[in-house]
Write an enzyme that holds these catalytic residues in place. Structure first.
Site, PDB file in Angstrom:
ATOM      1  N   ASP A 115      46.657  30.023  32.322  1.00 27.06           N
ATOM      2  CA  ASP A 115      46.273  30.055  31.098  1.00 27.06           C
ATOM      3  C   ASP A 115      45.954  28.759  30.446  1.00 27.06           C
ATOM      4  O   ASP A 115      46.730  27.851  31.065  1.00 27.06           O
ATOM      5  CB  ASP A 115      46.955  31.021  30.279  1.00 27.06           C
ATOM      6  N   HIS A 170      37.454  25.429  33.163  1.00 24.55           N
ATOM      7  CA  HIS A 170      37.768  26.494  33.998  1.00 24.55           C
ATOM      8  C   HIS A 170      37.494  25.705  35.672  1.00 24.55           C
ATOM      9  O   HIS A 170      38.191  25.795  36.598  1.00 24.55           O
ATOM     10  CB  HIS A 170      36.875  27.841  34.029  1.00 24.55           C
ATOM     11  N   LEU A 201      51.555  32.712  53.961  1.00 24.94           N
ATOM     12  CA  LEU A 201      51.908  33.179  52.581  1.00 24.94           C
ATOM     13  C   LEU A 201      50.889  34.089  52.354  1.00 24.94           C
ATOM     14  O   LEU A 201      49.551  34.147  52.883  1.00 24.94           O
ATOM     15  CB  LEU A 201      51.358  31.662  51.766  1.00 24.94           C
TER      16      LEU A 201
HETATM   17  C1  IPE Z   1      45.284  36.254  30.633  1.00 27.56           C
HETATM   18  O1  IPE Z   1      44.908  35.235  29.794  1.00 27.56           O
HETATM   19  C2  IPE Z   1      44.452  36.407  31.725  1.00 27.56           C
HETATM   20  C3  IPE Z   1      44.147  35.142  32.583  1.00 27.56           C
HETATM   21  C4  IPE Z   1      44.994  34.115  32.829  1.00 27.56           C
HETATM   22  C5  IPE Z   1      43.177  35.491  33.739  1.00 27.56           C
HETATM   23  P1  IPE Z   1      44.157  35.308  28.553  1.00 27.56           P
HETATM   24  O2  IPE Z   1      43.754  34.080  27.982  1.00 27.56           O
HETATM   25  O3  IPE Z   1      42.913  36.317  28.586  1.00 27.56           O
HETATM   26  O4  IPE Z   1      45.176  36.470  27.540  1.00 27.56           O
HETATM   27  P2  IPE Z   1      45.116  36.352  26.151  1.00 27.56           P
HETATM   28  O5  IPE Z   1      43.804  36.882  25.754  1.00 27.56           O
HETATM   29  O6  IPE Z   1      45.544  35.113  25.352  1.00 27.56           O
HETATM   30  O7  IPE Z   1      46.452  37.340  26.033  1.00 27.56           O
HETATM   31  C1  IPE Z   2      42.505  30.991  31.461  1.00 30.65           C
HETATM   32  O1  IPE Z   2      42.204  30.135  30.538  1.00 30.65           O
HETATM   33  C2  IPE Z   2      41.443  31.482  32.275  1.00 30.65           C
HETATM   34  C3  IPE Z   2      40.936  32.653  32.063  1.00 30.65           C
HETATM   35  C4  IPE Z   2      41.583  33.425  31.382  1.00 30.65           C
HETATM   36  C5  IPE Z   2      39.973  33.168  32.785  1.00 30.65           C
HETATM   37  P1  IPE Z   2      41.553  30.482  28.924  1.00 30.65           P
HETATM   38  O2  IPE Z   2      40.196  30.759  29.201  1.00 30.65           O
HETATM   39  O3  IPE Z   2      42.210  31.840  28.574  1.00 30.65           O
HETATM   40  O4  IPE Z   2      42.052  29.394  28.218  1.00 30.65           O
HETATM   41  P2  IPE Z   2      42.514  29.460  26.672  1.00 30.65           P
HETATM   42  O5  IPE Z   2      43.466  30.391  26.655  1.00 30.65           O
HETATM   43  O6  IPE Z   2      41.325  29.723  25.751  1.00 30.65           O
HETATM   44  O7  IPE Z   2      42.866  27.961  26.523  1.00 30.65           O
HETATM   45 MG    MG Z   3      43.858  32.003  27.420  1.00 30.85          MG
END
Ligand code: IPE
Ligand code: IPE
Ligand code: MG
Length: 248
Positions: A26, A43, A137
């Site tokens: 995240d 990303h 793995l």
């Molecule tokens: C969880 O992260 C999903 C992934 C890391 C793929 P999100 O960014 O979507 O989660 P919330 O919305 O902050 O809970």
């Molecule tokens: C995690 O990073 C990747 C996915 C959920 C696909 P985010 O896109 O959720 O990044 P933040 O949480 O907005 O910083």
């Molecule tokens: Mg996120």
């Protein structure tokens, strides 16, 4: 010897490396926002961290690595962001497939794959087929994944077997349900890592994390390196896992 190697030596000496590590990757969007970049570039930067964590898990001797890459709820993001993520998924698979196979990594993909577009679906099917023989793995990629969906489909599978008369109601046990989750037959995660400081599970492995040790780091996913993974494992090795019992 660099810093990461020193940590790797320490965790090997400490013993008790987690067999299964799960990661909620995240913070890509915040990483990009801090640099005044569009979210997809966050990303893209996160791909390097995926390579780091896979190589780190191989080096540490982790048996199963489960990465949360795209949630069922993430389908609600803007279409441009979803397109960018799906393109990156295809690129990641094309770039890493041979290397993963050479390293004996066996890739599995967990989630509602029917929602993927044809390009992403073909890439996913190909990497799963080509790495199926890997004996090192196990790499679970959770894509279009929701834990409640996973549990519901396991319950449905049991219900169908009961309706068909192959099982009785008394056979619907925790073990029988766990055996029908997408993570079967692998053991539950010992360690859950979440980056970017968020203290929630976001519908990830709700059943399987019952007794996982949780480690949340403020590091944003694109900045995550094998050194961070090794720090998380060292922290895990200092924990006292009691599973409801009294300390030994
Ligand atoms: C969880 O992260 C999903 C992934 C890391 C793929 P999100 O960014 O979507 O989660 P919330 O919305 O902050 O809970
Ligand atoms: C995690 O990073 C990747 C996915 C959920 C696909 P985010 O896109 O959720 O990044 P933040 O949480 O907005 O910083
Ligand atoms: Mg996120």
């Amino acid at each position: 010897m660099d810093d990461a190697d020193a940590l790797l030596d320490r965790l090997r000496l400490a013993g008790g490396v987690p067999r299964h590590v799960a990661v909620i990757m995240d913070g890509n969007g915040r990483w990009a926002a801090r640099r005044h970049l569009p979210r997809p570039l966050g990303h893209q930067a996160g791909m390097a961290a995926v390579r780091e964590v896979v190589e780190g898990a191989l080096a540490a001797g982790v048996e199963v690595l489960t990465l949360f890459a795209f949630s069922r709820e993430n389908w609600q993001r803007p279409p441009e962001e979803i397109d960018a993520l799906m393109t990156l998924l295809e690129e990641y698979i094309a770039r890493e497939r041979d290397e993963l196979r050479r390293n004996g990594v066996s890739v599995r993909v967990l989630g509602d794959l029917a929602r993927l577009g044809p390009g992403a679906r073909a890439a996913v099917d190909r990497i799963v087929a080509e790495t199926a023989g890997g004996t090192g793995l196990v790499l679970n990629l959770c894509i279009s994944y929701g834990s409640r969906d996973e549990i519901a489909q396991a319950a449905r599978a049991l219900a169908e077997e009961v309706a068909a008369g192959r099982l009785g109601p008394a056979d619907v046990t925790a073990e029988a349900l766990a055996a029908r989750l997408w993570t079967a037959p692998h053991p539950d995660p010992d360690l859950l890592i979440r980056t970017s400081g968020e203290m929630r599970l976001s519908n990830f492995l709700l059943w399987q994390l019952a007794y996982a040790e949780l480690w949340v780091t403020p590091v944003l996913w694109p900045d995550f390196t094998r050194r961070d993974l090794f720090e998380g494992i060292l922290e895990f090795q200092r924990r006292d896992r009691r599973f409801g019992r009294v300390p030994a």
